[in-house]
Design an enzyme around this catalytic site. Structure first.
Site, mmCIF file in Angstrom:
data_model
loop_
_atom_site.group_PDB
_atom_site.id
_atom_site.type_symbol
_atom_site.label_atom_id
_atom_site.label_comp_id
_atom_site.label_asym_id
_atom_site.label_seq_id
_atom_site.Cartn_x
_atom_site.Cartn_y
_atom_site.Cartn_z
ATOM 1 N N HIS A 119 49.063 42.290 12.678
ATOM 2 C CA HIS A 119 49.432 41.696 14.052
ATOM 3 C C HIS A 119 50.795 42.277 15.761
ATOM 4 O O HIS A 119 51.643 42.766 14.391
ATOM 5 C CB HIS A 119 49.939 40.436 13.837
ATOM 6 C CG HIS A 119 49.863 39.486 14.818
ATOM 7 N ND1 HIS A 119 50.580 39.064 15.778
ATOM 8 C CD2 HIS A 119 48.539 38.423 15.192
ATOM 9 C CE1 HIS A 119 50.053 38.135 16.206
ATOM 10 N NE2 HIS A 119 48.974 38.556 16.524
ATOM 11 N N ASP A 170 42.739 35.654 10.158
ATOM 12 C CA ASP A 170 41.767 35.579 10.327
ATOM 13 C C ASP A 170 41.315 36.577 8.852
ATOM 14 O O ASP A 170 40.038 36.579 8.494
ATOM 15 C CB ASP A 170 41.161 36.922 11.599
ATOM 16 C CG ASP A 170 40.791 36.676 12.316
ATOM 17 O OD1 ASP A 170 40.468 35.463 12.928
ATOM 18 O OD2 ASP A 170 41.526 37.365 13.721
HETATM 19 N N1 CMC Z 1 44.615 48.799 8.677
HETATM 20 C C1 CMC Z 1 44.440 50.034 8.915
HETATM 21 N N2 CMC Z 1 45.865 50.387 9.558
HETATM 22 C C2 CMC Z 1 46.306 49.843 11.018
HETATM 23 C C3 CMC Z 1 46.239 48.039 10.865
HETATM 24 C C4 CMC Z 1 44.464 47.236 9.795
HETATM 25 N N3 CMC Z 1 44.458 46.520 10.440
HETATM 26 N N4 CMC Z 1 46.400 47.561 11.921
HETATM 27 C C5 CMC Z 1 47.241 48.271 12.189
HETATM 28 N N5 CMC Z 1 47.264 49.719 11.532
HETATM 29 C C6 CMC Z 1 48.396 50.594 11.468
HETATM 30 C C7 CMC Z 1 47.821 51.460 12.945
HETATM 31 O O1 CMC Z 1 46.711 52.902 12.986
HETATM 32 C C8 CMC Z 1 48.826 52.165 13.348
HETATM 33 O O2 CMC Z 1 49.549 53.261 12.622
HETATM 34 P P1 CMC Z 1 50.224 54.461 13.247
HETATM 35 O O3 CMC Z 1 51.433 54.178 13.300
HETATM 36 O O4 CMC Z 1 49.717 55.124 12.170
HETATM 37 O O5 CMC Z 1 49.795 55.340 14.152
HETATM 38 C C9 CMC Z 1 49.985 51.297 13.101
HETATM 39 O O6 CMC Z 1 49.234 50.091 11.660
HETATM 40 C C10 CMC Z 1 50.428 50.071 14.132
HETATM 41 O O7 CMC Z 1 49.142 49.526 14.761
HETATM 42 P P2 CMC Z 1 49.235 49.563 16.214
HETATM 43 O O8 CMC Z 1 47.031 49.129 16.230
HETATM 44 O O9 CMC Z 1 49.567 50.197 16.795
HETATM 45 O O10 CMC Z 1 49.170 47.686 16.221
HETATM 46 P P3 CMC Z 1 48.645 47.074 17.710
HETATM 47 O O11 CMC Z 1 49.964 46.220 17.730
HETATM 48 O O12 CMC Z 1 48.427 47.869 19.070
HETATM 49 O O13 CMC Z 1 47.660 46.170 17.195
HETATM 50 C C11 CMC Z 1 45.628 44.339 15.787
HETATM 51 C C12 CMC Z 1 47.669 44.796 16.345
HETATM 52 C C13 CMC Z 1 46.112 43.640 14.923
HETATM 53 C C14 CMC Z 1 44.672 44.879 17.067
HETATM 54 C C15 CMC Z 1 46.037 45.309 14.513
HETATM 55 O O14 CMC Z 1 46.502 45.538 13.415
HETATM 56 C C16 CMC Z 1 44.340 45.908 14.333
HETATM 57 O O15 CMC Z 1 43.259 46.426 14.465
HETATM 58 N N6 CMC Z 1 44.084 44.879 13.124
HETATM 59 C C17 CMC Z 1 42.723 44.888 12.592
HETATM 60 C C18 CMC Z 1 42.105 43.576 13.387
HETATM 61 C C19 CMC Z 1 42.307 42.279 13.135
HETATM 62 O O16 CMC Z 1 42.639 41.848 12.479
HETATM 63 N N7 CMC Z 1 42.814 41.421 14.162
HETATM 64 C C20 CMC Z 1 42.986 40.452 14.450
HETATM 65 C C21 CMC Z 1 44.630 39.777 14.658
HETATM 66 S S1 CMC Z 1 44.981 38.672 14.258
HETATM 67 C C22 CMC Z 1 44.166 37.572 15.232
HETATM 68 C C23 CMC Z 1 43.656 37.364 16.670
HETATM 69 O O17 CMC Z 1 44.067 38.120 17.388
HETATM 70 O O18 CMC Z 1 42.653 37.346 16.825
#
Ligand code: CMC
Length: 390
Positions: free
Chosen positions: A268, A325
């Site tokens: 998140h 989720d």
């Molecule tokens: N699985 C594996 N690695 C992950 C995940 C994951 N679910 N989420 C983040 N990471 C890694 C990402 O690759 C990055 O790694 P590095 O620092 O080595 O590059 C690090 O963690 C930071 O992640 P980010 O992508 O920069 O984080 P963000 O704040 O931009 O994205 C997020 C947040 C929720 C989009 C992301 O965690 C994600 O894609 N999660 C899976 C999809 C998901 O469950 N979404 C629902 C979010 S909550 C409810 C909603 O909004 O609907």
């Protein structure tokens, strides 16, 4: 450009002042209008919570009664609307139908101007009609007749009736199922400046009407990184279970950036400790499946994934925890709600949040049209080349 700070994904940009929802991502705190989500989950309903978000305080009995009456009054769709549903292919994604139909509503309900006098009625109308639209989109996908809303039923029971009743055979949802769906909707009702709410605000900042703004919110919510994650989680759990993959193997894939696979339902932007909604839903999943007598192997897969991820250095270092989720889909599945409807239910739940933010923005004298800047990296000035010289 020297004065412009690049902030991809607006990770560190405050776009507005807001009094709707408070989140402390380090402590795992979520409060709607100051009320902790745990208290609302225990004592409130989705409809009462919606009123709280939109109006800033808990309703008294007369206010809640009036709101409920308005929701009941607005539940039916104009008969002419049925023709719109007929125009969609049977396999049309329900989120596409929802967004299109909310915009269609705007053609009959709003003239593009802000009617502050009518906001209570407009809000009730939108919240009520999206529920009917959602149920109709499901019925249409199965080729089943549309079921009219029943004015004797309350918000959630009425939705389940329109989803699952048959002509001459009313579906009366159990209290267990009604309570579970109330909880899910309430936990989704707002989450401050998330992607879809920001979209609603961006569109609303041009003084677009409430319905046009919320139709855009549906588009933003649809994506798998946002509301679409609840579908992606279920598909992931099914793939792991049916493919005979172990939780450890799935985690290894999620850690491998080349795999193109993420652990859906984890991570998140704001919560860096735990997502309080996920904690509530995890307990609810155990309770609801137990009471409904449902044994779902996907719940075991989810539990195992969580258990391993919470001690895995990759997830620990990046502060990745289960989000809202991760468990919601398992509960909806136990209730008989098809996966294709999960994100639509998220949208029904988020509607009061979008309305509250749209309304707040319209009252905010500091609000300006959203218009981010950029740092240009394209070609410098070029000279037009005629076609025969290219
Ligand atoms: N699985 C594996 N690695 C992950 C995940 C994951 N679910 N989420 C983040 N990471 C890694 C990402 O690759 C990055 O790694 P590095 O620092 O080595 O590059 C690090 O963690 C930071 O992640 P980010 O992508 O920069 O984080 P963000 O704040 O931009 O994205 C997020 C947040 C929720 C989009 C992301 O965690 C994600 O894609 N999660 C899976 C999809 C998901 O469950 N979404 C629902 C979010 S909550 C409810 C909603 O909004 O609907």
């Amino acid at each position: 450009t020297g004065l412009i700070t690049l902030d991809p994904g607006f990770g560190n940009t405050g776009a507005c002042q807001s009094g709707v929802t408070f989140i402390d991502g380090d402590q795992g705190i979520l409060r709607y209008r100051g009320l902790p989500i745990e208290q609302l989950a225990e004592h409130s309903t989705f409809v009462e919570t919606a009123w709280l978000l939109i109006n800033g305080k808990l309703p008294n009995k007369a206010e809640l009664d009036q709101f409920s009456k308005r929701l009941t009054k607005h539940a039916p769709l104009h008969e002419g609307f049925k023709n719109h549903f007929e125009g969609f292919p049977l396999n049309a994604p329900p989120m596409a139908i929802l967004s299109a139909m909310i915009n269609t509503l705007s053609s009959s309900s709003c003239d593009g101007k802000l009617h502050e006098d009518d906001i209570d009625d407009l809000s009730a109308k939108l919240m009520s009609k999206v529920r009917t639209i959602a149920a109709y989109s499901y019925r249409r996908s199965l080729g089943l007749p549309f079921i009219y809303p029943d004015p004797k039923l309350r918000y959630v029971a009425n939705f389940l009736h329109m989803m699952f009743s048959m002509p001459y055979e009313q579906h009366i949802a159990s209290q267990e199922v009604v309570d579970a769906l109330n909880l899910i909707l309430m936990l989704h009702a707002d989450h401050e400046q998330n992607c879809s709410t920001s979209t609603v605000r961006v569109v609303g900042s041009s003084k677009a009407n409430l319905y046009a703004s919320c139709a855009a919110g549906v588009g933003a919510l649809w994506g798998p990184l946002h509301g679409g994650a609840n579908v992606a989680v279920l598909e992931m759990l099914e793939a792991i279970h049916e493919g005979g993959m172990s939780a450890a193997e799935a985690l290894a894939l999620a850690k491998d950036k080349q795999s193109g696979f993420k652990l859906m339902g984890f991570g998140h932007r704001v919560y860096k400790n735990f997502d309080p909604r996920a904690l509530i839903l995890k307990r609810a999943a155990d309770r609801v499946l137990g009471r409904l007598g449902v044994q779902d192997p996907l719940l075991d897969v989810a539990r195992k994934l969580e258990e391993l991820a919470l001690i895995d250095p990759y997830f620990v270092e990046r502060k990745l925890y289960p989000n809202v989720d991760f468990y919601s889909g398992i509960i909806m599945r136990a209730m008989g709600i098809p996966t294709s409807m999960f994100t639509v239910i998220f949208a029904i739940g988020r509607m009061p949040g979008w309305i509250a933010h749209w309304k707040e923005q319209n009252h905010d004298r500091a609000s300006r049209i959203a218009r981010p800047r950029q740092i240009y990296i394209g070609p410098k000035e070029q000279v037009y080349t005629p076609m025969d010289q290219r």
